[in-house]
Structure formats: C-alpha cells, structure tokens
Design an enzyme around this catalytic site. Structure first.
Site, PDB file in Angstrom:
ATOM      1  CE  LYS A 155      -1.820   1.648   4.003  1.00  0.00           C
ATOM      2  NZ  LYS A 155      -1.540   3.058   4.262  1.00  0.00           N
ATOM      3  CG  ASN A 156       2.170   2.691   3.526  1.00  0.00           C
ATOM      4  OD1 ASN A 156       1.008   2.981   3.221  1.00  0.00           O
ATOM      5  ND2 ASN A 156       2.532   2.434   4.764  1.00  0.00           N
ATOM      6  CB  CYS A 172      -6.253   9.528  11.213  1.00  0.00           C
ATOM      7  SG  CYS A 172      -4.528   9.171  11.452  1.00  0.00           S
ATOM      8  NE  ARG A 211      -0.508  10.473   9.999  1.00  0.00           N
ATOM      9  CZ  ARG A 211      -0.936   9.425   9.309  1.00  0.00           C
ATOM     10  NH1 ARG A 211      -2.024   8.814   9.699  1.00  0.00           N
ATOM     11  NH2 ARG A 211      -0.321   9.021   8.218  1.00  0.00           N
TER      12      ARG A 211
HETATM   13  C1  EPZ Z   1       3.720   7.115   6.205  1.00  0.00           C
HETATM   14  O1  EPZ Z   1       2.871   8.101   6.757  1.00  0.00           O
HETATM   15  C2  EPZ Z   1       2.873   5.851   6.099  1.00  0.00           C
HETATM   16  N1  EPZ Z   1       1.736   6.108   5.222  1.00  0.00           N
HETATM   17  C3  EPZ Z   1       2.368   5.464   7.488  1.00  0.00           C
HETATM   18  O2  EPZ Z   1       1.648   4.252   7.359  1.00  0.00           O
HETATM   19  C4  EPZ Z   1       3.592   5.207   8.374  1.00  0.00           C
HETATM   20  O3  EPZ Z   1       3.156   4.885   9.683  1.00  0.00           O
HETATM   21  C5  EPZ Z   1       4.446   6.475   8.421  1.00  0.00           C
HETATM   22  O4  EPZ Z   1       4.833   6.847   7.081  1.00  0.00           O
HETATM   23  C6  EPZ Z   1       5.713   6.283   9.231  1.00  0.00           C
HETATM   24  O5  EPZ Z   1       6.443   5.236   8.717  1.00  0.00           O
HETATM   25  C7  EPZ Z   1       1.917   6.054   3.874  1.00  0.00           C
HETATM   26  O6  EPZ Z   1       3.015   5.826   3.394  1.00  0.00           O
HETATM   27  C8  EPZ Z   1       0.705   6.279   3.023  1.00  0.00           C
HETATM   28  P1  EPZ Z   1       5.535  10.567   8.339  1.00  0.00           P
HETATM   29  P2  EPZ Z   1       3.344   9.660   6.775  1.00  0.00           P
HETATM   30  O7  EPZ Z   1       5.427  11.818   7.580  1.00  0.00           O
HETATM   31  O8  EPZ Z   1       4.145   9.946   5.566  1.00  0.00           O
HETATM   32  C9  EPZ Z   1       5.108  13.894  11.646  1.00  0.00           C
HETATM   33  C10 EPZ Z   1      -0.176   2.808   7.655  1.00  0.00           C
HETATM   34  O9  EPZ Z   1      -0.688   2.281   8.643  1.00  0.00           O
HETATM   35  N2  EPZ Z   1       4.896  14.842  10.554  1.00  0.00           N
HETATM   36  O10 EPZ Z   1       6.760   9.736   8.217  1.00  0.00           O
HETATM   37  O11 EPZ Z   1       2.164  10.510   7.065  1.00  0.00           O
HETATM   38  C11 EPZ Z   1       3.960  12.893  11.785  1.00  0.00           C
HETATM   39  O12 EPZ Z   1       2.887  13.456  12.530  1.00  0.00           O
HETATM   40  C12 EPZ Z   1       0.235   4.262   7.699  1.00  0.00           C
HETATM   41  O13 EPZ Z   1       0.041   2.215   6.560  1.00  0.00           O
HETATM   42  C13 EPZ Z   1       4.928  16.203  10.863  1.00  0.00           C
HETATM   43  O14 EPZ Z   1       5.127  16.610  12.005  1.00  0.00           O
HETATM   44  O15 EPZ Z   1       4.277   9.636   8.059  1.00  0.00           O
HETATM   45  C14 EPZ Z   1       4.631  11.744  12.489  1.00  0.00           C
HETATM   46  O16 EPZ Z   1       4.682  12.042  13.870  1.00  0.00           O
HETATM   47  C15 EPZ Z   1      -0.042   4.927   9.046  1.00  0.00           C
HETATM   48  N3  EPZ Z   1       4.712  17.096   9.855  1.00  0.00           N
HETATM   49  C16 EPZ Z   1       6.061  11.758  11.939  1.00  0.00           C
HETATM   50  O17 EPZ Z   1       6.238  13.062  11.349  1.00  0.00           O
HETATM   51  C17 EPZ Z   1       4.484  16.699   8.568  1.00  0.00           C
HETATM   52  O18 EPZ Z   1       4.307  17.572   7.694  1.00  0.00           O
HETATM   53  C18 EPZ Z   1       6.300  10.733  10.843  1.00  0.00           C
HETATM   54  O19 EPZ Z   1       5.275  10.901   9.880  1.00  0.00           O
HETATM   55  C19 EPZ Z   1       4.454  15.313   8.284  1.00  0.00           C
HETATM   56  C20 EPZ Z   1       4.672  14.399   9.295  1.00  0.00           C
END
Ligand code: EPZ
Length: 440
Positions: free
Chosen positions: A36-37, A130, A135
């Site tokens: 998916k990711n 969510c 997020r």
């Molecule tokens: C991706 O989400 C995945 N989703 C998530 O999988 C996965 O848990 C996550 O990466 C971490 O590995 C997809 O790929 C579609 P991040 P993403 O940006 O990109 C913070 C699943 O179950 N952050 O790496 O949204 C955020 O809040 C899903 O398949 C900011 O602060 O994750 C988090 O604490 C859930 N500002 C941390 O960074 C931003 O602009 C990591 O998030 C973006 C993120």
C-alpha cells in the site's frame, strides 16, 4: 469498470464484520499483496507523465481506490486488468482535490507536488488527522515553499501556486516519509538540482525513486540520508511491479506467532523487515529465508520483550506496533513498548483489554502483562489496530467478532481470506452495508 464504496447512512449499523474462532494453530503457505505505502506515492508520480503508466501486482484496497477516484477527478483515465492498474494521465489537468477526498485519505497530500508541476496551481482540502495522531502537514508545506511555491492556508483548504518549481536544498528537521516523497516528486521536473538531507529511508522511498528513474528522472541516494535529484524537462511512461507489502508480511507473522503456528510467505520482501524479524526471534520465533521464501515458525514464541521502541526505518516500524502488542498479550511476562512516531497509536489497547489483555498505557508507553485471551465483540477504529484485533482473536479462546472492518480493508486486500488459507477459522459478513456505485 465499476468501483463501489461503502457508505453507511447516518444511524445505520454497519455490519462489516469478521468472525473468528480462536485457538487453532496457523499453518500453510501464503502470497502477500502489493505494498500500500509503495503504490500510493507511485500513483501520484504517474501524474508527472502525460501518458500511460502501469502499476503491476497492485493491491485492490480501499486507499488505492480512493487515490484512483482522485486521479479520475483530476481528469485521468484509470482501469484494471486483474491486479494491474493502468493510469492514463494525458488529460489529468485538474488542480483541485476536494475535501471529501483529502479528508478521508491524508496521503492525498503528496499529490500537491505533481499537480503543481503540471498546472502551476494546486488546491486541496485540508487532510484531516486521524485516530493515530494529529498528522500535521507543515513539513509538506515547507518543502513546497523551498521549491518556490506560494501557499495560502485557509480553514478548509490549502492553495499552492508556482510558475516553475526550482531546485533547492532541504534539510528535514525530522524524518518524514511523506515529506521526503513530496520533495522527490517536486524535484523530478524542477529546474536545476535538488539536495535533500535527513531523508526518510523507508523502502517506499527507494521504490518511488526506482519508479521515477524508470520514467527518466535523475535521482541518486534513495534510501540514504542524502538524496540528490537533477531536474529533467519531461518524463516518459513506465511499468513497475509493486513489491510485496512489508507491513502485511509482518502482520501475518504476528498472526502465526499469536496462534503459535508455522507459515511460509512465498514472496516476502527480503531485506525490508530486519528490525521486525530481530524482535520476532527475541520472542522465541524462528525464521529462515529459502530461495525468496520466508519460513516462519511461531510455535516457540514464549518470551516477553523487556523494552522495545518504534523508530524510523531501519528501526522497528510503527505500523507493526499494534499487531505486535496483540502477540505480546499472549506471551507470559511483562513487555514494554514505547511509540515514538505517532501521538495516539495505542487506541486499540482498550479493545484488546475487552479480550482479556492486561495492557496499561501511560502516554506513549504501553506495559503488557501477557496471559490468556478470550473472544469478544470488538471494534476496529483504524487500519493497523483493526489488524491487531484479528491477530488477538486467532489466539483467544472462543469466538470473536471484529466490527468496523472497512478500516482494515483500507490496507489489507483480503486478510480474512488469507488467514483462512492458513487454517484460521474465519467467516466474513459484509452485512447490510449500503453501497453507492461510482462509475469509473
Ligand atoms: C507514512 O505516513 C505511512 N503512510 C504510514 O503508514 C507510516 O506509519 C508512516 O509513514 C511512518 O512510517 C503512507 O506511506 C501512506 P511521516 P506519513 O510523515 O508519511 C510527523 C499505515 O498504517 N509529521 O513519516 O504521514 C507525523 O505526525 C500508515 O500504513 C509532521 O510533524 O508519516 C509523524 O509524527 C499509518 N509534519 C512523523 O512526522 C508533517 O508535515 C512521521 O510521519 C508530516 C509528518
């Protein structure tokens, strides 16, 4: 080609549920769906070419269908041939992603870069948070500003404009998968060179760069801390086989561990699960790779984990924290898990406790005292928590009903069918869920 989506009118009980009779060992061979990711950012990347791109072995999951709806709303033509997804972005010149779409799938935010590269303007409804966390999208907006975009944030939408994206230098303040993907998607067609530092190193970043390089992009350093991209004038179409989903693979290994069984995963993504497999072995699980197959024996799982924390890749993945919790709830002894990535990823603990789990959550740390689980009627509230409830139900004495399985179907194509193939006593009831036909 009709895609149907579930829409339950207000007040109507959605009976989308999975029934499990626990206590039976899992045994057998399984092939895991596409990732998916990986596929979601590639669908966004397809917008960078005014023609046809093909994603082979694509998972037929709700989040892919959601992203497909958005691409069609932007003017793309899409169709399936079995599990191969065809994306014709020749006329995908729309620049508006309505809130109805961005609100239900936050990863739609990574469409901003490609829409901007095509149309010099993009507008997206605010991608909501969510249950697992706030997020925020501040890092995505920071990336777009670094490439020269002007951004207007309003209560319900974000509007972005830029005549021509220009190569830049970005040092991420924190590792973010989505923000790294956003920057790579912006840089591919930007004018000049882009250097990204403190990048996320997840396999999904590597696959996105492979896909874009196959389209003619010039990207080096994928999967490393520093990624360099030489912007190109235009890209061409390509076909890519989507790799097996590493999180679904880990989920099935958790199911085998909870049910103390032995399974063979025919197409497990070797090299993408090392941190998880180390933990699996620490619990007493055994595994070996044999000509591309992962043979996992969970029959000897019996050790608790004194301390484990989720980390960015290559550390232990946050997406397997909930399924692992379900396993630890069946292992005698005290285990401690610290969640470092998302603020609220222990919601499933309340439902696991309804099955007899002894889990105490304090902030971003959960303390699990393993024991025997019993069946119950429980509710999935998000994707990986829902999968964890299934894992627990396989180990529980008696029968369980897991409701809210539409959350699970966002990322698992047929988890019920797969676990049944492995000997799980599972029946599914789509129930009286109302569907609206969306012509695709
Ligand atoms: C991706 O989400 C995945 N989703 C998530 O999988 C996965 O848990 C996550 O990466 C971490 O590995 C997809 O790929 C579609 P991040 P993403 O940006 O990109 C913070 C699943 O179950 N952050 O790496 O949204 C955020 O809040 C899903 O398949 C900011 O602060 O994750 C988090 O604490 C859930 N500002 C941390 O960074 C931003 O602009 C990591 O998030 C973006 C993120």
């Amino acid at each position: 080609m009709h895609i149907i989506t579930a829409r339950v009118p207000e007040g109507v009980e959605c009976l989308d549920e999975i029934h499990v009779i626990g206590g039976k060992c899992l045994h057998g061979n399984i092939t895991v769906q596409g990732s998916k990711n990986t596929v979601l950012p590639l669908m966004s990347g397809a917008l960078l070419y005014r023609g046809i791109s093909v994603l082979k072995a694509c998972p037929r999951i709700t989040d892919v269908f959601y992203m497909e709806e958005i691409l069609r709303a932007l003017g793309a033509e899409t169709w399936w041939e079995d599990h191969d997804l065809y994306l014709d972005c020749t006329h995908a010149d729309g620049s508006h992603v309505p809130e109805i779409y961005s609100g239900r799938m936050r990863s739609s935010i990574i469409l901003l870069g490609p829409i901007l590269a095509r149309n010099q303007r993009a507008e997206i409804g605010y991608p909501g948070g969510c249950v697992i966390g706030k997020r925020p999208v501040d890092l995505h907006l920071y990336v777009l500003r670094c490439f020269g975009a002007e951004i207007k944030e309003e209560e319900k939408k974000i509007t972005v404009s830029c005549k021509k994206l220009c190569g830049t230098e970005i040092v991420f303040s924190k590792r973010s998968v989505g923000a790294t993907e956003q920057a790579i998607l912006c840089a591919a067609l930007s004018k000049g060179t882009t250097t990204l530092r403190n990048c996320a190193r997840e396999p999904e970043i590597v696959w996105l760069c492979r896909f874009l390089n196959a389209m003619g992009a010039k990207i080096e350093g994928a999967g490393e801390d520093c990624i360099c991209i030489e912007g190109t004038e235009k890209l061409c179409g390509t076909k890519m086989q989507i790799p097996a989903d590493r999180i679904v693979t880990g989920t099935y290994l958790c199911a085998a561990a909870a049910a103390r069984g032995r399974i063979v995963i025919e197409n497990a993504p070797e090299g993408e699960l090392d941190a998880f497999l180390q933990v699996y072995r620490k619990m007493g699980g055994q595994y070996e790779w044999n000509s591309g197959k992962l043979i996992a024996d969970g029959s000897q799982v019996r050790f608790s984990l004194p301390f484990l924390e989720t980390e960015v890749y290559p550390g232990f993945p946050t997406d397997l924290q909930s399924p692992l919790l379900a396993v630890l709830a069946t292992v005698p002894g005290k285990s401690i898990i610290k969640e470092n990535i998302f603020e609220n990823r222990f919601k499933v603990c309340n439902e696991l406790c309804k099955m007899g789990a002894d889990i105490r959550v304090d902030g971003n740390t959960a303390v699990v005292c393993g024991g025997r689980l019993h069946g119950n009627c429980v509710y999935a509230e998000e994707l990986r928590g829902g999968a964890a409830l299934l894992v627990a139900a396989l180990a529980a004495e008696g029968s369980s009903v897991i409701r809210g399985c539409s959350f699970i179907r966002r990322g698992y194509e047929d988890i019920g069918g797969d676990l049944k193939k492995l000997g799980g006593l599972i029946t599914e009831d789509i129930g009286t869920v109302f569907y609206e036909n969306i012509q695709l």
